[in-house]
Design a protein around this motif. Structure first.
Motif, PDB file in Angstrom:
ATOM      1  N   THR A   6       0.518  -1.071  -0.303  1.00 42.29           N
ATOM      2  CA  THR A   6      -0.368  -0.279  -0.086  1.00 42.29           C
ATOM      3  C   THR A   6       1.302   1.324  -0.226  1.00 42.29           C
ATOM      4  O   THR A   6       0.247   2.743   0.676  1.00 42.29           O
ATOM      5  N   ALA A   7       1.886   1.096  -0.532  1.00 39.93           N
ATOM      6  CA  ALA A   7       3.187   2.695  -0.177  1.00 39.93           C
ATOM      7  C   ALA A   7       2.262   3.349  -1.174  1.00 39.93           C
ATOM      8  O   ALA A   7       2.075   3.240  -2.369  1.00 39.93           O
ATOM      9  N   GLY A   8       3.404   4.380  -1.240  1.00 41.11           N
ATOM     10  CA  GLY A   8       2.612   5.475  -2.136  1.00 41.11           C
ATOM     11  C   GLY A   8       3.268   5.482  -3.134  1.00 41.11           C
ATOM     12  O   GLY A   8       4.296   4.682  -3.685  1.00 41.11           O
ATOM     13  N   ALA A   9       3.393   6.673  -3.936  1.00 39.66           N
ATOM     14  CA  ALA A   9       4.618   7.284  -5.170  1.00 39.66           C
ATOM     15  C   ALA A   9       5.912   7.040  -4.644  1.00 39.66           C
ATOM     16  O   ALA A   9       6.131   7.398  -3.026  1.00 39.66           O
ATOM     17  N   PRO A  10       6.798   5.988  -5.182  1.00 34.37           N
ATOM     18  CA  PRO A  10       8.076   5.383  -4.945  1.00 34.37           C
ATOM     19  C   PRO A  10       8.445   6.844  -4.002  1.00 34.37           C
ATOM     20  O   PRO A  10       9.861   6.256  -3.220  1.00 34.37           O
ATOM     21  N   ASN A  11       8.464   7.996  -4.392  1.00 32.82           N
ATOM     22  CA  ASN A  11       9.419   9.017  -3.416  1.00 32.82           C
ATOM     23  C   ASN A  11       8.639   9.795  -2.664  1.00 32.82           C
ATOM     24  O   ASN A  11       9.330  11.022  -2.088  1.00 32.82           O
ATOM     25  N   GLY A  12       7.752   9.121  -2.010  1.00 33.13           N
ATOM     26  CA  GLY A  12       6.819   9.470  -1.728  1.00 33.13           C
ATOM     27  C   GLY A  12       5.390  10.955  -1.663  1.00 33.13           C
ATOM     28  O   GLY A  12       5.807  10.506  -3.283  1.00 33.13           O
ATOM     29  N   PRO A  13       4.882  11.343  -1.163  1.00 31.84           N
ATOM     30  CA  PRO A  13       3.638  11.861  -2.563  1.00 31.84           C
ATOM     31  C   PRO A  13       4.250  12.999  -3.013  1.00 31.84           C
ATOM     32  O   PRO A  13       5.025  13.979  -2.751  1.00 31.84           O
ATOM     33  N   ALA A  14       3.559  13.076  -4.059  1.00 31.52           N
ATOM     34  CA  ALA A  14       4.078  14.303  -5.857  1.00 31.52           C
ATOM     35  C   ALA A  14       4.056  15.606  -5.027  1.00 31.52           C
ATOM     36  O   ALA A  14       3.004  15.911  -3.703  1.00 31.52           O
ATOM     37  N   ALA A  15       4.282  16.107  -5.814  1.00 29.27           N
ATOM     38  CA  ALA A  15       4.509  17.940  -4.847  1.00 29.27           C
ATOM     39  C   ALA A  15       3.166  18.645  -4.927  1.00 29.27           C
ATOM     40  O   ALA A  15       2.989  19.350  -4.185  1.00 29.27           O
ATOM     41  N   ASP A  80      -9.845  -4.952  -1.508  1.00 26.57           N
ATOM     42  CA  ASP A  80      -8.959  -4.863  -0.663  1.00 26.57           C
ATOM     43  C   ASP A  80      -8.789  -3.636  -0.343  1.00 26.57           C
ATOM     44  O   ASP A  80      -8.424  -3.080   0.475  1.00 26.57           O
ATOM     45  N   TRP A  81      -7.460  -3.614  -1.293  1.00 20.77           N
ATOM     46  CA  TRP A  81      -6.936  -2.586  -1.888  1.00 20.77           C
ATOM     47  C   TRP A  81      -7.688  -1.013  -1.334  1.00 20.77           C
ATOM     48  O   TRP A  81      -7.283  -0.466  -1.281  1.00 20.77           O
ATOM     49  N   LEU A  82      -8.447  -0.850  -2.191  1.00 19.25           N
ATOM     50  CA  LEU A  82      -9.319   0.107  -2.659  1.00 19.25           C
ATOM     51  C   LEU A  82      -9.968   0.533  -1.239  1.00 19.25           C
ATOM     52  O   LEU A  82     -10.284   1.497  -0.820  1.00 19.25           O
ATOM     53  N   MET A  83     -10.300  -0.120  -0.633  1.00 17.00           N
ATOM     54  CA  MET A  83     -11.410  -0.229   0.567  1.00 17.00           C
ATOM     55  C   MET A  83     -10.142  -0.114   2.259  1.00 17.00           C
ATOM     56  O   MET A  83     -10.511   0.779   2.844  1.00 17.00           O
ATOM     57  N   ALA A  84      -8.924  -0.508   1.647  1.00 20.40           N
ATOM     58  CA  ALA A  84      -7.898  -0.235   3.175  1.00 20.40           C
ATOM     59  C   ALA A  84      -7.796   1.684   3.388  1.00 20.40           C
ATOM     60  O   ALA A  84      -8.349   2.479   2.519  1.00 20.40           O
ATOM     61  N   ASP A  85      -7.634   1.708   5.036  1.00 22.50           N
ATOM     62  CA  ASP A  85      -7.892   2.606   5.600  1.00 22.50           C
ATOM     63  C   ASP A  85      -7.212   3.726   4.791  1.00 22.50           C
ATOM     64  O   ASP A  85      -7.168   4.936   5.175  1.00 22.50           O
TER      65      ASP A  85
END
Length: 192
Positions: A6-15, A80-85
């Motif tokens: 469930t990680a975000g973008a590879p370097n964290g959230p975009a600008a 499951d991925w779509l409903m994750a918190d």
């Protein structure tokens, strides 16, 4: 699926503060129905889509389902991925499917490795994808159907999601992707 990445973008959230994800799945090899001919280009198409979106900062989700082993697994894993918190309106999700598209008297269906044409439980109806995406907290979705009869799948998805979707018209002879900007009020743009 429990434990799915469930990680975000590879370097964290975009600008811009958005979290970008891509789920590319499909199959070109079918083990349960000899009448579903192999599609040798699917693996390369999946690879190209993943490379493109990865280069744009999208994180791959559900890589264990990329080769669409079983419709039930794809359905449950994506739900499951779509409903994750962790899901939020700041999430952008691209869903790309490549493989056989089947049509019957009622639905457009996407095939998985173990699909059989005469067993609906072994396929994933396009409208099921729409139901999953419509119920999610994801703020932006781009759904790409690279399959036969994709226009039927697009129509079914539009029926489920109503005003949230902007459908891109078909190109010449029903082929190709023709991008069209979605109106500001639209939640999702769909290409078929």
């Amino acid at each position: 699926m429990a434990g799915a990445p469930t990680a975000g973008a590879p370097n964290g959230p975009a600008a811009d503060g958005l979290n970008r994800y891509v789920f590319a799945f499909g199959t070109g090899t079918f083990t349960a129905d000899p009448l579903l001919g192999d599609l040798p280009g699917v693996a390369e198409d999946l690879g190209r889509v993943m490379a493109l979106f990865s280069s744009l900062g999208y994180a791959e989700i559900l890589p264990e389902l990329a080769r669409a082993p079983d419709a039930q697994q794809v359905r449950a894993g994506l739900e499951d991925w779509l409903m994750a918190d962790e899901r939020s309106q700041e999430d952008v999700l691209v869903v790309y499917y490549a493989g056989h598209g089947l049509r019957d008297d009622r639905y457009h269906r996407l095939t998985c490795r173990n699909s059989r044409r005469n067993r609906v439980s072994t396929t994933l109806a396009s409208r099921e994808l729409a139901d999953l995406l419509a119920d999610a907290q994801v703020g932006h979705v781009l759904l790409l159907l690279d399959t036969c009869y994709a226009e039927l799948g697009a129509a079914e998805i539009a029926n489920v999601t109503g005003p949230w979707w902007t459908t891109v018209p078909q190109g010449p002879k029903g082929c190709g992707w023709w991008p069209q900007p979605a109106p500001a009020s639209s939640r999702t743009t769909m290409l078929s």
